[in-house]
Design a protein around this motif. Sequence first.
Motif, PDB file in Angstrom:
ATOM      1  N   THR A 390       0.818  -1.208   0.000  1.00 33.86           N
ATOM      2  CA  THR A 390       0.000   0.000   0.000  1.00 33.86           C
ATOM      3  C   THR A 390       0.857   1.265   0.000  1.00 33.86           C
ATOM      4  OG1 THR A 390      -1.648  -1.225   1.191  1.00 33.86           O
ATOM      5  CG2 THR A 390      -1.903   1.152   1.212  1.00 33.86           C
ATOM      6  N   TYR A 487      -3.850 -14.523  -0.748  1.00 33.68           N
ATOM      7  CA  TYR A 487      -3.440 -13.106  -0.725  1.00 33.68           C
ATOM      8  C   TYR A 487      -3.361 -12.567  -2.159  1.00 33.68           C
ATOM      9  CZ  TYR A 487       0.130  -9.345  -0.039  1.00 33.68           C
ATOM     10  OH  TYR A 487       0.850  -8.176  -0.047  1.00 33.68           O
ATOM     11  N   LYS A 490      -7.045 -12.789  -3.969  1.00 33.82           N
ATOM     12  CA  LYS A 490      -8.047 -11.874  -3.463  1.00 33.82           C
ATOM     13  C   LYS A 490      -7.684 -10.416  -3.742  1.00 33.82           C
ATOM     14  CE  LYS A 490     -10.759 -10.945   0.607  1.00 33.82           C
ATOM     15  NZ  LYS A 490     -10.661 -10.845   2.047  1.00 33.82           N
ATOM     16  N   LEU A 491      -6.395 -10.111  -3.695  1.00 32.04           N
ATOM     17  CA  LEU A 491      -5.997  -8.697  -3.781  1.00 32.04           C
ATOM     18  C   LEU A 491      -5.387  -8.329  -5.134  1.00 32.04           C
ATOM     19  CD1 LEU A 491      -4.503  -8.616  -0.199  1.00 32.04           C
ATOM     20  CD2 LEU A 491      -6.586  -7.447  -0.933  1.00 32.04           C
ATOM     21  N   ALA A 496      -1.897  -4.010  -0.724  1.00 35.33           N
ATOM     22  CA  ALA A 496      -2.133  -4.636   0.577  1.00 35.33           C
ATOM     23  C   ALA A 496      -1.088  -4.159   1.573  1.00 35.33           C
ATOM     24  CB  ALA A 496      -2.030  -6.149   0.435  1.00 35.33           C
ATOM     25  N   ASN A 497      -1.414  -4.302   2.872  1.00 35.64           N
ATOM     26  CA  ASN A 497      -0.416  -3.988   3.892  1.00 35.64           C
ATOM     27  C   ASN A 497      -0.140  -5.234   4.730  1.00 35.64           C
ATOM     28  OD1 ASN A 497      -2.566  -4.263   5.644  1.00 35.64           O
ATOM     29  ND2 ASN A 497      -2.989  -2.059   5.673  1.00 35.64           N
ATOM     30  N   THR A 499      -1.050  -6.120   7.636  1.00 37.27           N
ATOM     31  CA  THR A 499      -2.209  -6.723   8.325  1.00 37.27           C
ATOM     32  C   THR A 499      -2.944  -7.690   7.400  1.00 37.27           C
ATOM     33  OG1 THR A 499      -2.400  -4.637   9.487  1.00 37.27           O
ATOM     34  CG2 THR A 499      -4.257  -6.128   9.691  1.00 37.27           C
ATOM     35  N   ASP A 500      -3.106  -7.288   6.119  1.00 40.10           N
ATOM     36  CA  ASP A 500      -3.749  -8.197   5.154  1.00 40.10           C
ATOM     37  C   ASP A 500      -2.986  -9.517   5.086  1.00 40.10           C
ATOM     38  OD1 ASP A 500      -5.643  -6.225   4.314  1.00 40.10           O
ATOM     39  OD2 ASP A 500      -4.094  -5.315   3.058  1.00 40.10           O
ATOM     40  N   ASN A 503      -3.341 -11.612   8.311  1.00 38.40           N
ATOM     41  CA  ASN A 503      -4.685 -12.179   8.429  1.00 38.40           C
ATOM     42  C   ASN A 503      -4.851 -13.420   7.554  1.00 38.40           C
ATOM     43  OD1 ASN A 503      -5.419 -10.322  10.285  1.00 38.40           O
ATOM     44  ND2 ASN A 503      -6.531  -8.986   8.863  1.00 38.40           N
ATOM     45  N   MET A 504      -4.322 -13.352   6.330  1.00 36.08           N
ATOM     46  CA  MET A 504      -4.420 -14.513   5.429  1.00 36.08           C
ATOM     47  C   MET A 504      -3.660 -15.708   6.027  1.00 36.08           C
ATOM     48  SD  MET A 504      -5.918 -13.603   2.449  1.00 36.08           S
ATOM     49  CE  MET A 504      -6.397 -12.062   1.668  1.00 36.08           C
TER      50      MET A 504
END
Length: 957
Positions: A390, A487, A490-491, A496-497, A499-500, A503-504
């Motif tokens: 990001t 990851y 989806k993105l 993405a950062n 945290t993304d 979380n994955m």
Amino acid sequence: MANPRVTHYHLVLLPICLLTTVMLQVVISAENLVQLPIIVSPIHYRLTLLPILEDNSRLCGHVWIDVKARSETNIILLHSSELKILKTIVLPLSPDVNERATQYRSEDDVAVENLCFNSAVYHDSAMDHSNIALDHHLDGQKQYLSIVLGEPLKKGAYYRIGLLFTGNIYEDNTGFFRAKYEVGGETDCCKRTVAATQLEAIQARKMFPCIDEPDKKATFQLTVGHFFALKAINNMPLKSSAPMATVEHWVWDTFETTPAMSTYLVACVLTEFGHVETVYHSISGKDVPIRLWTHRHRLAHLDFALNLIPKALERLEDYTGIPYSLPKLDVIALPGYEEGKAMENWGLIIHSEMNLLVDETTDSIDKSIVAATIVHELAHQWIGNLVSATSWDDIWLNEGLTTLMESFILEQVASDLEHESVMLVFLQEVMRSDLLSTQFPLSAPASSYPTADEKFDVISYAKGAAIFRMARSFVGPEAFQSAIRRYLTKLQFSSANSTDMWNMINQEARRTHTISGRMSVARIMKTWTQQPGYPLVHVHRGKNGILHISQRPFKSEDVPAIDNATMAISASWWVPISMTNGEQRKFSPKDLLPVAWLSPRKPSMEFQGTMGDNTWVLVNQQAGNYYRVNYDKQNWDLLSQQLMRNHTVIPFITRSQLVDDAFVLGHAKIITYDVALDMIRYLSNTNDDLLIRRVAQSHIQFIEGTSENAIKNPEREKLIRSMSSYLNRDRKSRMAKMSTNDLRDLSTGDCDVGDGQCVNKALLLFQAFTSGSTLPEDDKSVNSDSTWCAAIRHGSNSEWDFAWNMTRSSELQSSLVRRKMLKAMCCTTDSIHSKQLLTRVLHPNIKQRPKDTSMIMNRLIKNPSARPIALNFMLSNFAFLNKHFRNPSVTSELLTAFAKHSYSSEELEKVRAFVMNNSNELEAGGVNRILAAVRNNLFWLELTSDNFRGALHSDNK
Ligand SMILES: [Zn+2]
């Protein structure tokens, strides 16, 4: 971007930044990293560029930026740096995407032609009635272009911003730049020009006005004008080509539109190079043409890459489950590109020549580095290009994960190369510099650094890779791979950062039950990314198999906690404890899973081990985690006994970790050096473990280096003698068994200590090369770096003269060989030769290239007998060198290198005084780095110079 690992592998490993917390980090933040307020979102750029490469080089351009308004203001902010804006238009635009595509005018190209060739600014009065732009202003420091509007933007409405501009083209490897190269050696006779782009980190704004932030993705269509004999290459395939309206022999090439991507990935190359090509059959069912470019005379040197790239793409598609996204791939070896550098532009990867071309003089370690760089940039086509970080703050996500991917992929496609060693050296290197106040944490914002480019450091690459590797170890390879796949899927085409990412990984770890419901990957990983340094894990065996395990920040015993500027002494981590022991000896991938965790709340624990009293225990399986381990003395003894009995019971990577940990803990005075001595004793029984031998050698050199200024200490000298004897005791018998192929390994050890047999062999091989004859045992080692190095170091004037004359030759194919020979010449121990080599840059007939000068200086700095001469040369020719390099960061980096490699207080004080008196001539960030390095080593000298009590045979703490 390419990893900074690279070039100095053979010289390696002095733990330079070791163990000081006294340094204060003075930092000037990167003002130009101020993020733009969100006023408009970019959707599409239609960019026309006309670069003039010769004579009065310049860039003329026009860009239409389609945007959607996010707020109702009457000012639009864009990034722009070093550009001159000549005309600004802002037009309301149809919300219909198809209609928008038909609203372009065809006169833009002619306007750019007129601007560049006639200095005329074209005015189209037909647009006046709908243009809402009144004026524009540039803020050079913030690198803002503000466009003042006659009426406020309507939120949610679409607009088209049109800008006519001019810019600069330098030979500086940033923005749109050019590079000169010779087709006939270092003379002026046959210079050619190649032009290319380097827009990462924040240099797109030097090429066209834009919103230059990685998450502000848009589609791009490039039209580029050039002389017909050149070839233009872009991220996308060529769509159409047409002659210019007003200039003879010049053409406009228009390329297909890219998918949504970040500004820093836009790329263009103009060249007369030739290419080789192949086709890759993607899992999408499509054929992807791959073209590799270099000078026509070197096309054969692309064979290695041509063979590797399709295989690596196949493995990457297989690992990610996602097809390569673009319709083609171009890869270019660019002369004049900073050595070791490579850039992952989507569909158009640019490498320095050293990082792509392989010829008969490339030895296996250099080949591993070429392979790793190729795979790194290919992996970026997914990680970074398809899903971007990001912001620059999170760039370590891209670089860390990509660096880790190198090892998975290389394992599958080039298992014969030394990629494991390259990765291991990289890991050990970062553990030596990642200490408390000498480094920023991974999560430090890019604005804390002097420039955004400095966020691309060893911490982002190597520590980033190391903590991803740790996550993979504690969730297991399957969960890790599925997380990466999700990851990326989806993105994709967005950003993405961290945290993304966590979380994955968390979701997959839960699914596969590799972490318990009460734990969270994000919480675990924050303890590794938000503070610098890493823990030292203490393992102490109690009675009946009970292990006392605890963590604390790794630092020297002798450093007072009060000096620790950037980390609270209570700092602690979530630490996965994986282990095995001498009875079970489990070393499979699933044994990397932790059997217990230490946490910030519970920094110590008791663990019921399963081994008997006389069995060793090993913690941190396969060095899968980012920490060091210290054991009680009995366990260290049991481990060294095992190594002596049969070292192959313990895997190579773990042996290497044991040796490195024991030495570093010794330097830090946490344990005594006799542990390190015991850990390397087994090396005298074996011919294996050349890498570990080198690791040990570098630590011994460090001990020697710090003792140079010290009062003679018999205990220290005895230690150095004993350690060296384990490395060298058996070298004669090893020599006899070795093939010439192993000679380069020997020459860094045995030839260096003057082993006659080794030196004779190196001289013989070098003479064979100089006379053009072959030996019965002739193979590639004849031309290896180390053979040449040993021949120059131990040879006579005749070897030196041959080398000197050869590096002046202007034969066509000699550029790589010449550079290799220059490297070897830096091994000289003769002060007259060192001076001759240093003054080569002043020679009126040689015209030495800046990158050769910096390579020579860098190598002489690491050569103890040449270092004082190189320092004097540099300080007395500073103004000349600054001008020669045309980039003040090069001289700053050289002075930093001096400070890092010198353990002479006299030299260090000389550097400090020079920097204090000449700070105006140096970059601001550079001054801080040099002074910090000086302080580090002065501190270390102070620590070790008083005495050497307790170095051997005292109680282990
Ligand atoms: Zn990279």
